[in-house]
Design a protein around this motif. Sequence first.
Motif, PDB file in Angstrom:
ATOM      1  N   PHE A   1      87.858   4.964  57.686  1.00 27.74           N
ATOM      2  CA  PHE A   1      86.849   5.639  57.180  1.00 27.74           C
ATOM      3  C   PHE A   1      85.562   4.536  56.553  1.00 27.74           C
ATOM      4  CE2 PHE A   1      90.607   8.422  56.917  1.00 27.74           C
ATOM      5  CZ  PHE A   1      89.877   9.529  57.506  1.00 27.74           C
ATOM      6  N   ARG A   2      84.233   4.923  56.799  1.00 26.99           N
ATOM      7  CA  ARG A   2      83.363   4.188  55.986  1.00 26.99           C
ATOM      8  C   ARG A   2      83.285   4.915  54.738  1.00 26.99           C
ATOM      9  NH1 ARG A   2      78.533   5.120  60.241  1.00 26.99           N
ATOM     10  NH2 ARG A   2      80.232   5.353  61.727  1.00 26.99           N
ATOM     11  N   ARG A   3      83.353   6.088  54.665  1.00 29.73           N
ATOM     12  CA  ARG A   3      83.348   7.017  53.417  1.00 29.73           C
ATOM     13  C   ARG A   3      84.627   7.719  53.301  1.00 29.73           C
ATOM     14  NH1 ARG A   3      78.461   6.416  55.135  1.00 29.73           N
ATOM     15  NH2 ARG A   3      77.109   5.393  54.284  1.00 29.73           N
ATOM     16  N   THR A   4      85.099   8.016  52.193  1.00 34.15           N
ATOM     17  CA  THR A   4      86.152   8.995  52.057  1.00 34.15           C
ATOM     18  C   THR A   4      85.959  10.456  52.859  1.00 34.15           C
ATOM     19  OG1 THR A   4      87.054   7.931  50.084  1.00 34.15           O
ATOM     20  CG2 THR A   4      88.072   9.841  50.672  1.00 34.15           C
ATOM     21  N   ALA A   5      84.734  10.957  52.389  1.00 31.77           N
ATOM     22  CA  ALA A   5      84.364  12.274  52.646  1.00 31.77           C
ATOM     23  C   ALA A   5      83.962  12.709  54.165  1.00 31.77           C
ATOM     24  CB  ALA A   5      83.501  12.837  51.839  1.00 31.77           C
ATOM     25  N   GLU A   6      83.939  11.500  55.173  1.00 26.94           N
ATOM     26  CA  GLU A   6      83.470  11.537  56.372  1.00 26.94           C
ATOM     27  C   GLU A   6      84.730  11.798  57.488  1.00 26.94           C
ATOM     28  OE1 GLU A   6      81.269   8.363  57.205  1.00 26.94           O
ATOM     29  OE2 GLU A   6      79.665   8.909  56.278  1.00 26.94           O
ATOM     30  N   ASN A   7      84.218  11.962  58.823  1.00 25.63           N
ATOM     31  CA  ASN A   7      85.545  11.820  59.683  1.00 25.63           C
ATOM     32  C   ASN A   7      85.596  10.378  59.923  1.00 25.63           C
ATOM     33  OD1 ASN A   7      85.416  14.807  60.444  1.00 25.63           O
ATOM     34  ND2 ASN A   7      83.540  14.454  61.919  1.00 25.63           N
ATOM     35  N   PRO A   8      86.838  10.141  60.527  1.00 25.10           N
ATOM     36  CA  PRO A   8      87.113   8.593  60.628  1.00 25.10           C
ATOM     37  C   PRO A   8      86.083   8.114  61.717  1.00 25.10           C
ATOM     38  CG  PRO A   8      88.820  10.152  61.552  1.00 25.10           C
ATOM     39  CD  PRO A   8      87.866  10.851  60.944  1.00 25.10           C
ATOM     40  N   GLU A   9      85.849   6.663  61.405  1.00 26.51           N
ATOM     41  CA  GLU A   9      85.103   5.930  62.337  1.00 26.51           C
ATOM     42  C   GLU A   9      85.719   5.466  63.517  1.00 26.51           C
ATOM     43  OE1 GLU A   9      82.419   1.991  62.598  1.00 26.51           O
ATOM     44  OE2 GLU A   9      82.971   2.572  60.601  1.00 26.51           O
ATOM     45  N   LEU A  10      86.976   5.493  63.170  1.00 30.29           N
ATOM     46  CA  LEU A  10      87.715   4.780  64.106  1.00 30.29           C
ATOM     47  C   LEU A  10      89.218   5.289  64.014  1.00 30.29           C
ATOM     48  CD1 LEU A  10      86.837   2.694  66.517  1.00 30.29           C
ATOM     49  CD2 LEU A  10      87.961   1.217  65.088  1.00 30.29           C
ATOM     50  N   ARG A  11      89.795   5.530  65.217  1.00 26.68           N
ATOM     51  CA  ARG A  11      91.351   5.868  65.061  1.00 26.68           C
ATOM     52  C   ARG A  11      92.229   5.054  66.028  1.00 26.68           C
ATOM     53  NH1 ARG A  11      90.387  11.708  66.432  1.00 26.68           N
ATOM     54  NH2 ARG A  11      91.769  11.203  67.982  1.00 26.68           N
ATOM     55  N   ILE A  12      93.207   4.482  65.590  1.00 29.70           N
ATOM     56  CA  ILE A  12      94.123   3.830  66.439  1.00 29.70           C
ATOM     57  C   ILE A  12      95.293   4.683  66.656  1.00 29.70           C
ATOM     58  CG2 ILE A  12      95.379   1.637  66.751  1.00 29.70           C
ATOM     59  CD1 ILE A  12      93.416   0.486  64.818  1.00 29.70           C
ATOM     60  N   GLU A  13      95.572   4.941  67.868  1.00 26.11           N
ATOM     61  CA  GLU A  13      96.647   6.037  68.183  1.00 26.11           C
ATOM     62  C   GLU A  13      97.730   5.325  68.910  1.00 26.11           C
ATOM     63  OE1 GLU A  13      95.738   9.542  69.933  1.00 26.11           O
ATOM     64  OE2 GLU A  13      94.516  10.254  68.296  1.00 26.11           O
ATOM     65  N   LYS A  14      98.876   5.407  68.797  1.00 31.00           N
ATOM     66  CA  LYS A  14     100.141   4.714  69.416  1.00 31.00           C
ATOM     67  C   LYS A  14     100.877   6.156  70.012  1.00 31.00           C
ATOM     68  CE  LYS A  14     104.609   2.303  68.806  1.00 31.00           C
ATOM     69  NZ  LYS A  14     105.436   1.743  67.871  1.00 31.00           N
ATOM     70  N   ARG A  15     101.068   6.212  71.310  1.00 25.50           N
ATOM     71  CA  ARG A  15     101.645   7.453  72.130  1.00 25.50           C
ATOM     72  C   ARG A  15     102.894   6.765  73.132  1.00 25.50           C
ATOM     73  NH1 ARG A  15      99.250  12.430  71.519  1.00 25.50           N
ATOM     74  NH2 ARG A  15      97.220  12.257  70.442  1.00 25.50           N
ATOM     75  N   PRO A  16     103.833   6.679  72.707  1.00 30.81           N
ATOM     76  CA  PRO A  16     105.087   5.975  73.460  1.00 30.81           C
ATOM     77  C   PRO A  16     105.202   6.800  74.878  1.00 30.81           C
ATOM     78  CG  PRO A  16     105.800   6.088  71.149  1.00 30.81           C
ATOM     79  CD  PRO A  16     104.473   6.929  71.211  1.00 30.81           C
ATOM     80  N   ALA A  17     104.885   8.012  74.618  1.00 34.82           N
ATOM     81  CA  ALA A  17     105.045   8.773  75.933  1.00 34.82           C
ATOM     82  C   ALA A  17     104.223   8.311  77.065  1.00 34.82           C
ATOM     83  CB  ALA A  17     104.781  10.495  75.508  1.00 34.82           C
ATOM     84  N   LEU A  18     102.913   7.767  76.780  1.00 30.54           N
ATOM     85  CA  LEU A  18     102.173   7.293  78.059  1.00 30.54           C
ATOM     86  C   LEU A  18     102.173   5.477  78.096  1.00 30.54           C
ATOM     87  CD1 LEU A  18      98.791   8.823  76.462  1.00 30.54           C
ATOM     88  CD2 LEU A  18     100.241   9.480  78.269  1.00 30.54           C
ATOM     89  N   ARG A  19     103.536   4.953  77.618  1.00 32.06           N
ATOM     90  CA  ARG A  19     103.752   3.736  77.818  1.00 32.06           C
ATOM     91  C   ARG A  19     103.903   3.051  79.407  1.00 32.06           C
ATOM     92  NH1 ARG A  19     108.696   3.443  75.598  1.00 32.06           N
ATOM     93  NH2 ARG A  19     107.974   2.901  73.618  1.00 32.06           N
ATOM     94  N   ASN A  20     104.102   4.240  80.137  1.00 38.23           N
ATOM     95  CA  ASN A  20     104.397   3.817  81.653  1.00 38.23           C
ATOM     96  C   ASN A  20     103.330   4.219  82.507  1.00 38.23           C
ATOM     97  OD1 ASN A  20     107.031   2.452  81.146  1.00 38.23           O
ATOM     98  ND2 ASN A  20     108.076   4.648  81.492  1.00 38.23           N
ATOM     99  N   ARG A  21     102.391   4.806  81.949  1.00 40.66           N
ATOM    100  CA  ARG A  21     100.925   5.359  82.543  1.00 40.66           C
ATOM    101  C   ARG A  21      99.920   4.419  82.099  1.00 40.66           C
ATOM    102  NH1 ARG A  21     102.796  10.997  80.855  1.00 40.66           N
ATOM    103  NH2 ARG A  21     104.312  11.380  82.249  1.00 40.66           N
TER     104      ARG A  21
END
Length: 115
Positions: free
Chosen positions: A58-78
């Motif tokens: 987050f840039r500021r606490t009260a905002e939406n996240p500027e960036l998200r890093i997601e890990k989804r193991p179900a998509l590992r082979n796709r």
Amino acid sequence: MGTVTPFPAPGGPRPGQVGFDRAELGRILDLYGRMVAAGHWRDYAIRLERDVAMFAAFRRTAENPELRIEKRPALRNRQGMWALIGEQGVVLKRGHELALVLAPVERRLMKLVEN
């Protein structure tokens, strides 16, 4: 009254819960620390669920996240289990390796430091 669950839960993560391993979290937090030092990010959140683990910056606490890093193991082979998601929810980068997914943020950090 509610049930108090100790953190971290005894015996490691709950069965079926996705999480970051030590090396992955170290890499993400290293990038976060450098972005904080550059004055761009100020807060973060980690969310661990049954099918996805997310790190939000987050840039500021009260905002939406500027960036998200997601890990989804179900998509590992796709298309790859790592995804970089922007503020509007658009997937900016997806891949099999964390370093390649974080590359656009690393480049932006270089531009921030140069200025």
